[in-house]
Write a protein that holds these residues in place. Structure first.
Motif, short mmCIF file in Angstrom:
data_model
loop_
_atom_site.label_atom_id
_atom_site.label_comp_id
_atom_site.label_asym_id
_atom_site.label_seq_id
_atom_site.Cartn_x
_atom_site.Cartn_y
_atom_site.Cartn_z
N ARG A 97 0.84 -1.20 0.00
CA ARG A 97 0.00 0.00 0.00
C ARG A 97 0.89 1.26 0.00
O ARG A 97 0.64 2.20 -0.74
CB ARG A 97 -0.91 -0.03 1.22
N SER A 245 -6.34 -0.42 -0.67
CA SER A 245 -6.95 0.17 0.52
C SER A 245 -6.45 -0.51 1.79
O SER A 245 -6.27 -1.72 1.82
CB SER A 245 -8.47 0.02 0.44
N SER A 268 -12.02 -2.41 3.67
CA SER A 268 -10.89 -2.45 2.75
C SER A 268 -11.33 -2.99 1.39
O SER A 268 -10.91 -2.48 0.35
CB SER A 268 -9.74 -3.28 3.33
N ARG A 271 -13.56 -0.23 -0.37
CA ARG A 271 -12.80 0.92 -0.90
C ARG A 271 -11.95 0.51 -2.10
O ARG A 271 -11.86 1.26 -3.08
CB ARG A 271 -11.90 1.50 0.19
N GLN A 275 -12.52 1.96 -5.91
CA GLN A 275 -11.46 2.61 -6.68
C GLN A 275 -11.29 1.93 -8.04
O GLN A 275 -11.05 2.59 -9.05
CB GLN A 275 -10.14 2.58 -5.90
#
Lengths: 392, 136
Positions: A97, A245, A268, A271, A275
């Motif tokens: 990440r 995420s 998580s 999201r 995206q």
């Protein structure tokens, strides 16, 4: 859905992993270097400008912190940006990440996320005590609770609330071992069955030995870059990171309004998929976190593949198998491949990329386009999700 | 030895002192800096009754260092009568099987041992069956 491929896409340009297991002869550094070298080689020789190291327990197990510089120095990269990321069992995914953010920001050209863990220098009670530092130290670990015992508390409550037959959970480790059998890097390539599951020794009631992924040594690395910064010809297809995420929950299990629902895991996935412009149902396979059988079921529920209390059912009729509707843990998952702590999240990503490239050997899925990869730490106090798509 | 670390927690470990939020009246255990219900600072002490019910439980056969002498031991999530859930060992169980919903009450016991006979003994709360409690 899948937008047109852009030059500004953030892609995984190289992957590397060591076999997972008991590497008595290899140190933390040795393991990390093997994964580093493999990833660099795989990328056609790209050298990272920044190194993010995922690790869970080196300060406790190996009396070694400061892993960013330790490894950059060892790799002959002293001078570059390098730091370690700590997020328990999800540390490797958290490192990815950060690598993604670094490259997406434009501040870093080529980043490496590298996870490494060395468990076998310690044994027995010391390993259990070390692993328990990811819990709330004063109010969970101090009471003798361990990460595995957390999963046991959740499984007991789950069985009670949803009236699930206990043997049903055996389907998760049986599947994991089936898939690990086709992965040369996996720790356990032996098959298990319902009988051996029923006879497995109790670790923390109701979780038995086969419900718990074994801590193991290993290192895995991925190279992240913007597509337009790569040489034109790489020897393999690229995997685009189309969603990334990291989400958190309350740390202690006892502080959660509904401990049976993994809220960070849900967030998580939600999201990362938002995206990527997809729904979780649009992925071809799901590298979920089966650090215990409990979390395999709860992950399926948190991601929305099953209603609360129903996740275990998905393991009963083959839909999670390699030829099923939603393959999971395609190269053995945590249970079969082994659980190398802060490296585990990057093993999951490496395995997903192998599938997307068509390099997964015996376990190759037929032309997968899109993967959802999720790493959890313990009872999903930290959850990290990535959506990966192959670029042809 | 970490003496100060355990000493600091004496009110919680020996008397189950948590907090009541002065803003929204939420009962909080363990104590926190910020009330999880209303998001404001929570600093007013509140003594819990020590009564509750088993929410879930596990018997541990594979102990972390410091707890090997207790093996096997049972850790539970206890839902306190005032609302919060607390993680604690169960004790004084005898032959009674532990069940979800079982009423329990807090007692003070040794919870861990550090090293040899010169090591520190840590005392704190455990929960035992509350035989006389009305079943809710």
């Amino acid at each position: 859905m899948n937008d047109a491929v852009k030059n500004t896409d953030i892609v995984i340009a190289g992957i590397g992993q060591t076999p997972v297991g008991e590497h008595w002869q290899l140190s933390l550094k040795n393991l990390a270097y093997l994964a580093y070298k493999a990833a660099v080689q795989d990328s056609g020789g790209l050298k990272p400008d920044a190194l993010y190291v995922g690790n869970m327990l080196a300060p406790v197990l190996s009396h070694q912190a400061h892993l960013g510089v330790l490894l950059a120095d060892d790799f002959g990269l002293a001078g570059i940006e390098a730091a370690a990321v700590e997020a328990g069992n999800a540390g490797g995914a958290a490192a990815l990440r950060l690598a993604y953010l670094a490259v997406a920001s434009g501040c870093v050209n080529i980043a490496m996320a590298l996870g490494v863990e060395k468990f076998t220098d310690q044994v027995g009670p010391n390993v259990e005590a070390a692993a328990s530092v990811i819990l709330d130290s004063d109010y969970e670990a101090a009471m003798g609770l361990t990460p595995n015992a957390q999963a046991a508390l959740l499984l007991r409550r789950y069985l009670y609330e949803y009236q699930v037959p206990r043997p049903a959970f055996g389907a998760f480790p049986i599947l994991a071992h089936n898939n690990a059998a086709g992965n040369p890097q996996a720790m356990y390539r032996n098959l298990i069955n319902a009988e051996s599951y029923a006879q497995a020794g109790m670790v923390c009631d109701p979780l038995n030995l086969f419900d718990i992924a074994p801590w193991a040594d290993g290192a895995a690395a991925v190279i992240v870059a913007r597509r337009d910064s790569l040489p034109a010809a790489l020897p393999h297809p690229l995997a685009r990171i189309s969603g990334a995420s990291l989400a958190t929950d309350r740390l202690a299990l006892h502080d959660r309004p509904n401990p049976l629902f993994l809220r960070a895991a849900q967030k998580s996935v939600e999201r990362a998929c938002r995206q990527a412009g997809i729904l979780p149902q649009d992925v071809d396979f799901f590298e979920l976190c089966d650090s215990t059988s409990t979390y395999a079921a709860l992950s399926l529920e948190a991601a929305g593949f099953a209603a609360p209390g129903q996740g275990w059912r998905m393991a009963q009729d083959g839909q999670l198998a390699l030829d099923g509707k939603l393959p999971v843990c395609t190269l053995g998952g945590f249970k079969g491949r082994g659980n190398p702590g802060g490296a585990a999240g990057l093993y999951q990503v490496v395995e997903a990329v192998l599938q997307l490239r068509g390099e997964a050997g015996k376990n190759q899925l037929p032309h997968p386009q899109r993967a959802l990869v999720q790493s959890l730490s313990g009872a999903a106090a930290t959850a990290v999700a990535h959506v990966l798509e192959v670029i042809h | 030895m970490e003496i100060s670390r355990h000493w600091r927690l004496k009110k919680q470990r020996y008397s189950l002192i948590g907090e009541v939020c002065p803003h929204c009246d939420a009962k909080i255990f363990p104590p926190r800096d910020v009330c999880p219900e209303c998001g404001q600072e929570a600093r007013s002490e509140f003594a819990f009754s020590g009564r509750g019910q088993v929410y879930s439980h596990t018997t541990i056969y594979d102990a972390p260092a410091g707890y090997e002498n207790n093996l096997p031991y049972t850790v539970a999530l206890i839902k306190l009568d005032e609302g919060p859930i607390v993680t604690a060992q169960l004790t004084d169980l005898g032959a009674q099987p532990v069940e979800i919903g079982m009423p329990v009450e807090m007692v003070t016991r040794r919870i861990r041992e550090d090293g040899d006979e010169r090591g520190m003994l840590v005392y704190g709360y455990k929960f035992r069956p509350a035989w006389n409690a009305p079943i809710k």
